[in-house]
Enzyme design. Sequence first.
Site, mmCIF file in Angstrom:
data_model
loop_
_atom_site.group_PDB
_atom_site.id
_atom_site.type_symbol
_atom_site.label_atom_id
_atom_site.label_comp_id
_atom_site.label_asym_id
_atom_site.label_seq_id
_atom_site.Cartn_x
_atom_site.Cartn_y
_atom_site.Cartn_z
ATOM 1 N N GLY A 1 -9.709 -5.750 6.268
ATOM 2 C CA GLY A 1 -9.624 -5.948 7.717
ATOM 3 C C GLY A 1 -10.207 -7.299 8.091
ATOM 4 N N SER B 1 0.866 -1.169 0.000
ATOM 5 C CA SER B 1 0.000 0.000 0.000
ATOM 6 C C SER B 1 0.908 1.227 0.000
ATOM 7 C CB SER B 1 -0.983 -0.031 1.169
ATOM 8 O OG SER B 1 -0.334 -0.353 2.350
ATOM 9 N N ASP C 1 -1.082 -0.753 -4.253
ATOM 10 C CA ASP C 1 -2.492 -0.984 -3.933
ATOM 11 C C ASP C 1 -3.184 0.290 -3.451
ATOM 12 O OD1 ASP C 1 -4.368 -3.062 -4.011
ATOM 13 O OD2 ASP C 1 -4.345 -3.255 -1.829
ATOM 14 N N HIS C 2 -4.406 0.484 -3.915
ATOM 15 C CA HIS C 2 -5.280 1.559 -3.403
ATOM 16 C C HIS C 2 -4.615 2.920 -3.302
ATOM 17 C CE1 HIS C 2 -8.818 -0.784 -2.439
ATOM 18 N NE2 HIS C 2 -8.040 -1.726 -1.937
ATOM 19 N N ASN D 1 -6.591 -10.371 -3.330
ATOM 20 C CA ASN D 1 -5.708 -9.608 -2.451
ATOM 21 C C ASN D 1 -5.770 -10.136 -1.014
ATOM 22 O OD1 ASN D 1 -5.509 -8.055 -4.745
ATOM 23 N ND2 ASN D 1 -5.886 -6.107 -3.709
ATOM 24 N N GLY E 1 -9.367 -10.534 0.818
ATOM 25 C CA GLY E 1 -9.289 -11.995 0.886
ATOM 26 C C GLY E 1 -9.298 -12.547 2.311
ATOM 27 N N THR F 1 -4.461 -8.370 5.502
ATOM 28 C CA THR F 1 -4.583 -8.418 6.967
ATOM 29 C C THR F 1 -3.971 -9.690 7.563
ATOM 30 O OG1 THR F 1 -6.581 -7.099 6.779
ATOM 31 C CG2 THR F 1 -6.270 -8.258 8.853
ATOM 32 N N HIS G 1 -10.911 -8.063 -3.725
ATOM 33 C CA HIS G 1 -10.231 -7.451 -2.578
ATOM 34 C C HIS G 1 -10.735 -8.090 -1.288
ATOM 35 C CE1 HIS G 1 -7.984 -3.880 -4.206
ATOM 36 N NE2 HIS G 1 -8.540 -4.398 -5.280
HETATM 37 ZN ZN LIG Z 1 -8.278 -3.618 -1.374
#
Ligand SMILES: [Zn+2]
Length: 291
Positions: free
Chosen positions: A182, A50, A82-83, A237, A217, A240, A215
Amino acid sequence: MSLVNAKELLFKATKEKYAVGAFNITSLVQMEAVIEAHVECKAPVIIQTSVAPTKLLGVNVLVAVYRTLAESAPIPICLHLDHCTDVAYCKKCADAGYTNIMIDASKQPFEANIQQTKEVAEYCHKIGNISVEGELGTVSGVEDQVRVVESESELCNPNQVLEFVERTGVDLLAPAIGTAHGIYKTKNPKIDFERFEKIFDLVNGQSLRVPLVVHGGTGLPRETVERLISLGGSKVNVSTELKHSMIDATYQYITDHRDEYDPGKIDSAVKDAVRKTVMNWIGWFGCTGKA
Ligand SMILES: [Zn+2]
């Protein structure tokens, strides 16, 4: 073996009905663990970061480590941002050597999402062999720069999908279908499989154009992951769970060896834990031997 973009990995995966994991890393030890697990399984992989680690460690450092590890690994490896919500920062990471960029303008109005995604896609295609991922609808939960409370979260509108894909020139699409970042608050998160299938048919029904990304996962049951792959999802993805593996392994090691001051042993414990977590996902994704 090769530094690749995500699109080439995912075209093959979509056709052969398996998924490539996009594993979120925050350190060199995690990156090594993810790559080692995939080398052992002869599987292709997407390393993702990220935005926060790119600022903490530096974009160029991350790219240099990626290149060094990927060039000597016998599998194809992609480095994915990512993002990222900032168009200029997407371009900066593309310039530095990331091979897949996600511009996340999903919180913007539809037209602004199109314009920003298009700008990043055009730039990445112009400067090199870099693929671009866009998002439609918003995935709930917390992901670095992007915070969405669940009541705000909205699913991807299939009526907007074709226009989005055609006008942006995006290579990969992440449609919001009920997965979350999360930890899921429920054991059986409500995933809109029908919507996902419909979106896949709209975009790729005639011929494969834009692979679909799942997204959030972490925490999905195995049957949910396998069903999404069977419906056309080819990038999943996982973030967490790797963070938990890392922190839990560190805590456990220090608790068990309170008198020891050997950081290398903590790193080894983390590497083992992350590698085990990743190996489990590789089994679910069906990508063993696909490199
Ligand atoms: Zn994501």
